[in-house]
Enzyme design. Sequence first.
Site, PDB file in Angstrom:
ATOM      1  N   TYR A 157      41.763  17.443  24.129  1.00 10.63           N
ATOM      2  CA  TYR A 157      41.520  17.828  25.528  1.00 10.63           C
ATOM      3  C   TYR A 157      42.189  16.838  26.499  1.00 10.63           C
ATOM      4  CZ  TYR A 157      38.754  19.181  29.668  1.00 10.63           C
ATOM      5  OH  TYR A 157      38.348  19.600  30.919  1.00 10.63           O
ATOM      6  N   LYS A 161      45.141  17.511  29.197  1.00  9.22           N
ATOM      7  CA  LYS A 161      44.937  17.277  30.637  1.00  9.22           C
ATOM      8  C   LYS A 161      45.883  16.204  31.183  1.00  9.22           C
ATOM      9  CE  LYS A 161      41.800  20.413  31.249  1.00  9.22           C
ATOM     10  NZ  LYS A 161      42.099  21.587  32.089  1.00  9.22           N
TER      11      LYS A 161
HETATM   12  P1  NAP Z   1      34.003  27.155  31.634  1.00 11.30           P
HETATM   13  O1  NAP Z   1      32.788  27.399  32.476  1.00 11.30           O
HETATM   14  O2  NAP Z   1      33.838  26.930  30.180  1.00 11.30           O
HETATM   15  O3  NAP Z   1      35.060  28.314  31.903  1.00 11.30           O
HETATM   16  C1  NAP Z   1      36.284  28.313  31.242  1.00 11.30           C
HETATM   17  C2  NAP Z   1      37.159  29.361  31.866  1.00 11.30           C
HETATM   18  O4  NAP Z   1      38.435  29.335  31.211  1.00 11.30           O
HETATM   19  C3  NAP Z   1      36.586  30.755  31.703  1.00 11.30           C
HETATM   20  O5  NAP Z   1      36.760  31.480  32.895  1.00 11.30           O
HETATM   21  C4  NAP Z   1      37.434  31.353  30.581  1.00 11.30           C
HETATM   22  O6  NAP Z   1      37.643  32.742  30.696  1.00 11.30           O
HETATM   23  C5  NAP Z   1      38.771  30.651  30.837  1.00 11.30           C
HETATM   24  N1  NAP Z   1      39.579  30.706  29.632  1.00 11.30           N
HETATM   25  C6  NAP Z   1      39.391  30.083  28.448  1.00 11.30           C
HETATM   26  N2  NAP Z   1      40.365  30.423  27.574  1.00 11.30           N
HETATM   27  C7  NAP Z   1      41.182  31.293  28.224  1.00 11.30           C
HETATM   28  C8  NAP Z   1      42.354  31.989  27.852  1.00 11.30           C
HETATM   29  N3  NAP Z   1      42.881  31.842  26.635  1.00 11.30           N
HETATM   30  N4  NAP Z   1      42.944  32.786  28.780  1.00 11.30           N
HETATM   31  C9  NAP Z   1      42.422  32.941  30.005  1.00 11.30           C
HETATM   32  N5  NAP Z   1      41.286  32.301  30.415  1.00 11.30           N
HETATM   33  C10 NAP Z   1      40.686  31.500  29.522  1.00 11.30           C
HETATM   34  O7  NAP Z   1      34.762  25.869  32.145  1.00 11.30           O
HETATM   35  P2  NAP Z   1      34.844  25.191  33.589  1.00 11.30           P
HETATM   36  O8  NAP Z   1      33.949  24.024  33.560  1.00 11.30           O
HETATM   37  O9  NAP Z   1      34.715  26.195  34.664  1.00 11.30           O
HETATM   38  O10 NAP Z   1      36.347  24.637  33.522  1.00 11.30           O
HETATM   39  C11 NAP Z   1      37.406  25.171  34.296  1.00 11.30           C
HETATM   40  C12 NAP Z   1      38.561  24.190  34.244  1.00 11.30           C
HETATM   41  O11 NAP Z   1      38.133  22.927  34.758  1.00 11.30           O
HETATM   42  C13 NAP Z   1      39.066  23.919  32.823  1.00 11.30           C
HETATM   43  O12 NAP Z   1      40.467  23.764  32.840  1.00 11.30           O
HETATM   44  C14 NAP Z   1      38.389  22.612  32.478  1.00 11.30           C
HETATM   45  O13 NAP Z   1      39.112  21.917  31.507  1.00 11.30           O
HETATM   46  C15 NAP Z   1      38.415  21.916  33.823  1.00 11.30           C
HETATM   47  N6  NAP Z   1      37.440  20.848  33.943  1.00 11.30           N
HETATM   48  C16 NAP Z   1      36.109  21.095  33.861  1.00 11.30           C
HETATM   49  C17 NAP Z   1      35.210  20.035  33.978  1.00 11.30           C
HETATM   50  C18 NAP Z   1      33.726  20.221  33.900  1.00 11.30           C
HETATM   51  O14 NAP Z   1      33.018  19.221  33.876  1.00 11.30           O
HETATM   52  N7  NAP Z   1      33.204  21.426  33.916  1.00 11.30           N
HETATM   53  C19 NAP Z   1      35.688  18.736  34.168  1.00 11.30           C
HETATM   54  C20 NAP Z   1      37.050  18.525  34.247  1.00 11.30           C
HETATM   55  C21 NAP Z   1      37.919  19.582  34.145  1.00 11.30           C
HETATM   56  P3  NAP Z   1      36.865  33.845  29.799  1.00 11.30           P
HETATM   57  O15 NAP Z   1      35.400  33.508  29.866  1.00 11.30           O
HETATM   58  O16 NAP Z   1      37.245  35.118  30.468  1.00 11.30           O
HETATM   59  O17 NAP Z   1      37.439  33.730  28.408  1.00 11.30           O
END
Ligand code: NAP
Length: 249
Positions: A157, A161
Amino acid sequence: MEKLLEGKIALITGAGRGIGRGIAIAYAKQGATVLINYNGSKERAEAVCEEIRANGGTAESFGFNVADYAASEKAVKDILEKYGRVDILVNNAGITKDNLILKMSEQDFDDVININLKGAFNLIKHLSRNFLKLRHGKIINISSVSGVMGNPGQANYAASKAGIIGLTKSIARELGSRNVCVNAIAPGFVETDMTNALPEAVLERGKESTVLGRLGRVEDIADAAVFLGSGMADYITGQVLCVDGGMAI
Ligand code: NAP
């Protein structure tokens, strides 16, 4: 009050839930037409569209796997045929498959790189001609503090990133002469399905490692994405904005 994204067409990947959903709703509130990508969450993506439409906005969902080069190309073609252009691309889709390096499988490494890093490449690649022709535009890539600082158990991961940061800076240099700004947001721990899967003790440590003493909310990231997508950020490119409560200071 003037809306910050009035008349803009924005494509947001992974916008059926979590941070992507928050960005989609915030963008619609600011007047953007929102194109919502999903992979597994068709119903949730449609519900986001309905919520936006119920509030007078415009939204449509597009199902495709961002890691699939050909499927992304086809989706971009369909979008450009229907909407004519994309002004703002938010590469948000992402997954985690955490494990210590001793236990991390090749598949878990490849899956995370393919979705988190290659997925962003695919969309940027297929929309590059669109942005070159437009001579304006914003690309916002969602990175992570893990990509800035590293994190045990997240070699795949964090590498994806950190790769997003290199991609962001390189594309910023390539598209700058056409007035296209490319930036990354590096969130800390944000309350979504992704972090809900973590043990309570890890979240508590995450909270303690911030200066502000709290976890991030989806809205914290969405606000930063609105800013970077708007005309208020027209002279900002190639940057990594840490939205992490001070975790990475
Ligand atoms: P999440 O709630 O797990 O949601 C993940 C999203 O990514 C979902 O909408 C999912 O869509 C989509 N996704 C996964 N695989 C995919 C694919 N192959 N094609 C298209 N869409 C796909 O995660 P989140 O926390 O909202 O994270 C969103 C972004 O922020 C990510 O890049 C994550 O790495 C980053 N981030 C999150 C955090 C945190 O603490 N939450 C911190 C730093 C960075 P479906 O459900 O439709 O499959």
